[in-house]
Enzyme design. Structure first.
Site, PDB file in Angstrom:
ATOM      1  N   GLY A 115       0.796  -1.219   0.000  1.00 58.36           N
ATOM      2  CA  GLY A 115       0.000   0.000   0.000  1.00 58.36           C
ATOM      3  C   GLY A 115       0.826   1.264   0.000  1.00 58.36           C
TER       4      GLY A 115
ATOM      5  N   ALA B  87      -2.363  -1.724  -4.258  1.00 54.80           N
ATOM      6  CA  ALA B  87      -3.491  -0.809  -4.378  1.00 54.80           C
ATOM      7  C   ALA B  87      -3.104   0.570  -3.867  1.00 54.80           C
ATOM      8  CB  ALA B  87      -4.695  -1.339  -3.600  1.00 54.80           C
TER       9      ALA B  87
ATOM     10  N   ASN C 177      -5.271   2.498  -2.522  1.00 53.70           N
ATOM     11  CA  ASN C 177      -6.101   2.743  -1.354  1.00 53.70           C
ATOM     12  C   ASN C 177      -6.850   1.457  -1.018  1.00 53.70           C
ATOM     13  OD1 ASN C 177      -8.401   3.758   0.323  1.00 53.70           O
ATOM     14  ND2 ASN C 177      -7.509   5.739  -0.184  1.00 53.70           N
ATOM     15  N   PHE C 178      -6.945   1.131   0.268  1.00 51.75           N
ATOM     16  CA  PHE C 178      -7.577  -0.116   0.694  1.00 51.75           C
ATOM     17  C   PHE C 178      -8.975   0.089   1.263  1.00 51.75           C
ATOM     18  CE2 PHE C 178      -3.309  -1.382   0.022  1.00 51.75           C
ATOM     19  CZ  PHE C 178      -3.352  -2.739  -0.278  1.00 51.75           C
TER      20      PHE C 178
ATOM     21  N   HIS D   7      -4.560  16.044   2.376  1.00 51.07           N
ATOM     22  CA  HIS D   7      -4.031  15.131   3.385  1.00 51.07           C
ATOM     23  C   HIS D   7      -3.336  15.913   4.488  1.00 51.07           C
ATOM     24  CE1 HIS D   7      -4.684  12.143   0.195  1.00 51.07           C
ATOM     25  NE2 HIS D   7      -4.646  11.227   1.163  1.00 51.07           N
ATOM     26  N   HIS D   8      -2.956  15.187   5.509  1.00 49.33           N
ATOM     27  CA  HIS D   8      -2.235  15.745   6.657  1.00 49.33           C
ATOM     28  C   HIS D   8      -0.909  16.380   6.230  1.00 49.33           C
ATOM     29  CE1 HIS D   8       0.252  12.083   6.371  1.00 49.33           C
ATOM     30  NE2 HIS D   8      -0.913  11.470   6.142  1.00 49.33           N
TER      31      HIS D   8
ATOM     32  N   LYS E 130       2.391  14.303   4.969  1.00 48.81           N
ATOM     33  CA  LYS E 130       2.468  13.468   3.756  1.00 48.81           C
ATOM     34  C   LYS E 130       3.548  13.999   2.829  1.00 48.81           C
ATOM     35  CE  LYS E 130      -0.445  11.288   0.212  1.00 48.81           C
ATOM     36  NZ  LYS E 130       0.073   9.940   0.551  1.00 48.81           N
TER      37      LYS E 130
ATOM     38  N   GLY F 228      -1.372   8.862  -4.012  1.00 52.55           N
ATOM     39  CA  GLY F 228      -1.532   7.673  -4.840  1.00 52.55           C
ATOM     40  C   GLY F 228      -2.976   7.459  -5.248  1.00 52.55           C
ATOM     41  N   THR F 229      -3.904   7.795  -4.362  1.00 52.60           N
ATOM     42  CA  THR F 229      -5.323   7.650  -4.694  1.00 52.60           C
ATOM     43  C   THR F 229      -5.736   8.637  -5.775  1.00 52.60           C
ATOM     44  OG1 THR F 229      -5.799   6.884  -2.454  1.00 52.60           O
ATOM     45  CG2 THR F 229      -7.664   7.708  -3.745  1.00 52.60           C
TER      46      THR F 229
END
Length: 222
Positions: free
Chosen positions: A51, A75, A77-78, A109-110, A113, A119-120
């Protein structure tokens, strides 16, 4: 220290020992470790749930090659919701002509990162491109606009990355036409959704043959 870790979890000397001791390894470390860990999975014939985000094309090729000898779920995102979003993005892109509907992807995002876009977000861009019968690279990426950049290119896919606070993850795909806008949004409020998805993927992968799988496979979406 000889003191046992909390929960009775084993502390192993290195990644190779980890693969030797496990049926499936879950890896959310760093893009630079993706290929070495995939190679260890191939050598040991063990499963890998990968991930880590921010992999470049060469690193993704390395993971694909390792999957010829080991079962790997890779992936962006899971989260089940995000994977449904990816499926919807592809279908909507196929239905909405690129000449009339500009695709823009906004993610937040936070502040810690390190990679952008996420990635998503990249996976969303790839889903849009696939729905349009092309690739993200061929469609063209417009990211980090600043200054006099000229008019937006038809068919290009735009990205905007926001960073701040401790946002777990927010993604919006916007199809913008002259007379209407259509937006798909997903928000994660707890990182446990990723952990739960990764464990589900590990249970699904155990005992499967070598190959590169995705969360769409795990969730029975294809």
């Amino acid at each position: 220290s000889t003191k046992a870790p909390p929960g009775g979890a084993a502390i192993l000397p290195d990644a190779a020992a980890l693969f030797a001791a496990c049926d499936v390894v879950i890896d959310f470390t760093h893009a630079e470790e993706a290929v070495p860990h995939a190679a260890l999975a191939a050598r040991a014939g063990k499963g890998l749930i990968l991930g880590s985000s921010g992999l470049n094309a060469a690193q993704e090729r390395g993971v694909t090659e390792a999957a010829e000898r080991a079962p790997i779920v890779y992936a962006a995102n899971f989260s089940p919701g995000v994977n449904l979003l990816l499926a919807l993005a592809e279908r909507m892109a196929a239905a909405l002509p690129a000449a009339g509907y500009d695709a823009e992807i906004v993610e937040m995002h936070h502040r810690q990162k390190v990679d952008a876009p996420s990635g998503t977000a990249v996976a969303l861009g790839r889903a849009v491109a696939k729905g349009r019968g092309t690739t993200l690279e061929e469609a063209g990426i417009e990211s980090g606009r600043d200054g006099h950049v000229g008019a937006r290119k038809t068919g290009a896919i735009g990205f905007a990355a926001l960073r701040g606070g401790q946002v777990v993850g927010e993604h919006t795909l916007l199809f913008a036409a002259a007379s209407e806008h259509i937006a798909l949004t997903h928000r994660s409020f707890d990182r446990r959704v990723y952990a739960t998805g990764a464990v589900s993927a590990a249970l699904w992968l155990r005992g499967r043959g070598a190959g590169l799988y995705s969360m769409a496979d795990v969730l029975g979406m294809r």
